[in-house]
Scaffold this motif. Structure first.
Motif, mmCIF file in Angstrom:
data_model
loop_
_atom_site.group_PDB
_atom_site.id
_atom_site.type_symbol
_atom_site.label_atom_id
_atom_site.label_comp_id
_atom_site.label_asym_id
_atom_site.label_seq_id
_atom_site.Cartn_x
_atom_site.Cartn_y
_atom_site.Cartn_z
ATOM 1 N N PHE A 149 79.012 -24.065 50.417
ATOM 2 C CA PHE A 149 80.243 -24.571 51.025
ATOM 3 C C PHE A 149 80.275 -24.411 52.544
ATOM 4 O O PHE A 149 81.061 -25.072 53.216
ATOM 5 N N PHE A 150 79.432 -23.507 53.064
ATOM 6 C CA PHE A 150 79.370 -23.304 54.506
ATOM 7 C C PHE A 150 77.904 -23.392 54.935
ATOM 8 O O PHE A 150 77.151 -22.429 54.748
ATOM 9 N N PRO A 151 77.469 -24.515 55.485
ATOM 10 C CA PRO A 151 76.048 -24.716 55.805
ATOM 11 C C PRO A 151 75.453 -23.637 56.718
ATOM 12 O O PRO A 151 74.282 -23.299 56.589
ATOM 13 N N SER A 196 71.439 -19.444 39.276
ATOM 14 C CA SER A 196 71.288 -19.489 40.734
ATOM 15 C C SER A 196 70.088 -20.337 41.127
ATOM 16 O O SER A 196 70.152 -21.127 42.079
ATOM 17 N N THR A 197 68.992 -20.165 40.404
ATOM 18 C CA THR A 197 67.792 -20.952 40.692
ATOM 19 C C THR A 197 68.044 -22.443 40.481
ATOM 20 O O THR A 197 67.619 -23.283 41.289
ATOM 21 N N PHE A 198 68.768 -22.758 39.411
ATOM 22 C CA PHE A 198 69.096 -24.155 39.128
ATOM 23 C C PHE A 198 69.949 -24.748 40.253
ATOM 24 O O PHE A 198 69.678 -25.859 40.730
ATOM 25 N N ILE A 199 70.977 -24.005 40.667
ATOM 26 C CA ILE A 199 71.849 -24.496 41.749
ATOM 27 C C ILE A 199 71.051 -24.663 43.039
ATOM 28 O O ILE A 199 71.189 -25.656 43.761
ATOM 29 N N GLY A 200 70.193 -23.667 43.333
ATOM 30 C CA GLY A 200 69.398 -23.729 44.551
ATOM 31 C C GLY A 200 68.457 -24.911 44.578
ATOM 32 O O GLY A 200 68.316 -25.597 45.600
ATOM 33 N N LEU A 201 67.800 -25.185 43.449
ATOM 34 C CA LEU A 201 66.879 -26.313 43.380
ATOM 35 C C LEU A 201 67.614 -27.649 43.410
ATOM 36 O O LEU A 201 67.153 -28.619 44.018
ATOM 37 N N THR A 202 68.773 -27.701 42.751
ATOM 38 C CA THR A 202 69.540 -28.944 42.695
ATOM 39 C C THR A 202 70.007 -29.368 44.082
ATOM 40 O O THR A 202 69.940 -30.547 44.447
ATOM 41 N N PHE A 203 70.494 -28.397 44.859
ATOM 42 C CA PHE A 203 71.034 -28.707 46.183
ATOM 43 C C PHE A 203 70.049 -28.378 47.306
ATOM 44 O O PHE A 203 70.440 -28.362 48.475
ATOM 45 N N GLN A 204 68.791 -28.089 46.925
ATOM 46 C CA GLN A 204 67.740 -27.791 47.903
ATOM 47 C C GLN A 204 68.164 -26.687 48.876
ATOM 48 O O GLN A 204 68.079 -26.823 50.092
ATOM 49 N N MET A 205 68.634 -25.587 48.295
ATOM 50 C CA MET A 205 69.135 -24.483 49.112
ATOM 51 C C MET A 205 68.390 -23.184 48.854
ATOM 52 O O MET A 205 68.788 -22.132 49.356
ATOM 53 N N THR A 206 67.331 -23.247 48.069
ATOM 54 C CA THR A 206 66.612 -22.021 47.738
ATOM 55 C C THR A 206 66.075 -21.326 48.990
ATOM 56 O O THR A 206 66.079 -20.102 49.087
ATOM 57 N N GLN A 207 65.629 -22.121 49.980
ATOM 58 C CA GLN A 207 65.059 -21.523 51.177
ATOM 59 C C GLN A 207 66.097 -20.756 51.992
ATOM 60 O O GLN A 207 65.741 -19.865 52.766
#
Length: 328
Positions: A108-110, A162-173
């Motif tokens: 929610f906050f880039p 968490s991994t699913f959300i990170g991969l879906t929104f490309q935020m894992t990094q």
């Protein structure tokens, strides 16, 4: 149960400043001094050596001490109120919930500030720990092994989500540093919020007697005039606050809350007020020693301290299980 095998009188441990405790403090101070002068950068042979000393080495050593105290205390309080020696933030899913909180903050906050990251980690830590306690209330079989298994299963589900959300929104990094707890990035301006842990320490010490009574069980605590539910919420809030700060600033530090409280309780019983100074000091020493090892084992490179803690913690976890099996 956590009190099993520790029925010996506690009167011998009322005195805080004993010779062993003073010796432990001296050892931790020496480890802190060693940490200040351990590293690849030559602070004595460079022109800006002293500047780097105060920019990186001093903050890193202070962060080690504060983090060691925070995670050790969290494990101690959690073991007390769950009446189980195998419980700590790593084995209850609290760490995984903190990571999920960080992920949602980034969602929610880039470009979130450290305060926002801490807030997200603290709130989700509290929610996750309370869910863990709700699960425990519905489980009739409360053996020493079932409780951490429930926590680790819950943590695995949250980690997968968490991994699913990170991969879906490309935020894992964005939160990859969280998965590998390390003090390499600690410097002035990036660790100061860890000093809030001192407030948590004071509050835990003030509430030590009530938390100890809550550790005797709901029926006993209620009969002694303690509001059991309020104490559980208070203890959970303090744990979540400490774990959330550490997660946001440092990252995932496994098993520290398991190693230290068990070593202290093994020799000193289960009195929270008496054990708290020991747990803080020993926690500082353990994490500082692990960090020194992580910096020197493959110099000039650095191994994440979470790797050292995870290895040592796994061994301690197995030893505790074997001790409990032998005692039965």
């Amino acid at each position: 149960m956590i009190g099993a095998g520790n029925s010996q009188p506690q009167r011998h441990y009322n005195k805080k400043c004993t010779k062993p405790f003073i010796l432990a403090v001296i050892v931790v101070i020496l480890l802190g001094i060693l940490s200040l002068f351990t590293g690849v950068y030559d602070i004595r042979g460079q022109v800006d050596g002293m500047d780097m000393f105060f920019i990186t080495r001093v903050p890193r050593t202070a962060a080690l001490m504060l983090t060691g105290a925070a995670m050790s205390m969290s494990g101690l309080v959690m073991q007390l109120i769950t009446q189980n020696r195998l419980v700590e933030p790593t084995t209850t899913g609290t760490i995984e919930w903190s990571g999920l909180g960080l992920l949602f903050v980034y969602l929610f906050f880039p470009a979130p500030t450290l305060v926002l990251r801490m807030t997200g980690a603290i709130v989700f830590s509290f929610i996750g720990t309370m869910i863990f306690f709700l699960f425990l209330r519905r489980v009739k079989l409360r053996s020493s092994l079932i409780v951490p298994i429930i926590g680790m299963m819950l943590g695995a589900v949250i980690s997968a989500f968490s991994t699913f959300i990170g991969l879906t929104f490309q935020m894992t990094q964005n939160i990859e540093s969280w998965f590998v707890g390390s003090f390499a990035a600690v410097q002035i301006g990036r660790y100061e919020y860890l000093w809030l842990i001192i407030i948590v320490t004071v509050l835990i010490f003030i509430c030590a007697d009530k938390l100890t009574l809550a550790g005797l069980g709901e029926d006993v605590a209620t009969s002694l005039g303690v509001n059991y539910n309020k104490i559980i919420i208070l203890g959970t809030g303090l744990i979540s606050f400490a774990v959330g700060i550490v997660t946001a600033v440092i990252g995932n530090l496994p098993f520290l809350g398991l190693i230290v409280p068990n070593i202290v309780s093994m020799y000193r019983g289960d009195n929270l007020r008496s054990n708290l100074p020991w747990v803080c000091v020993l926690g500082m020493g353990v994490i500082t020693l692990c960090d020194i090892i992580s910096r020197t084992i493959i110099m000039p490179f650095e191994v994440p301290v979470s790797l050292i803690l995870g290895t040592v913690g796994s061994i301690v976890f197995i030893v505790i299980l074997l001790r409990q099996r032998r005692s039965r």
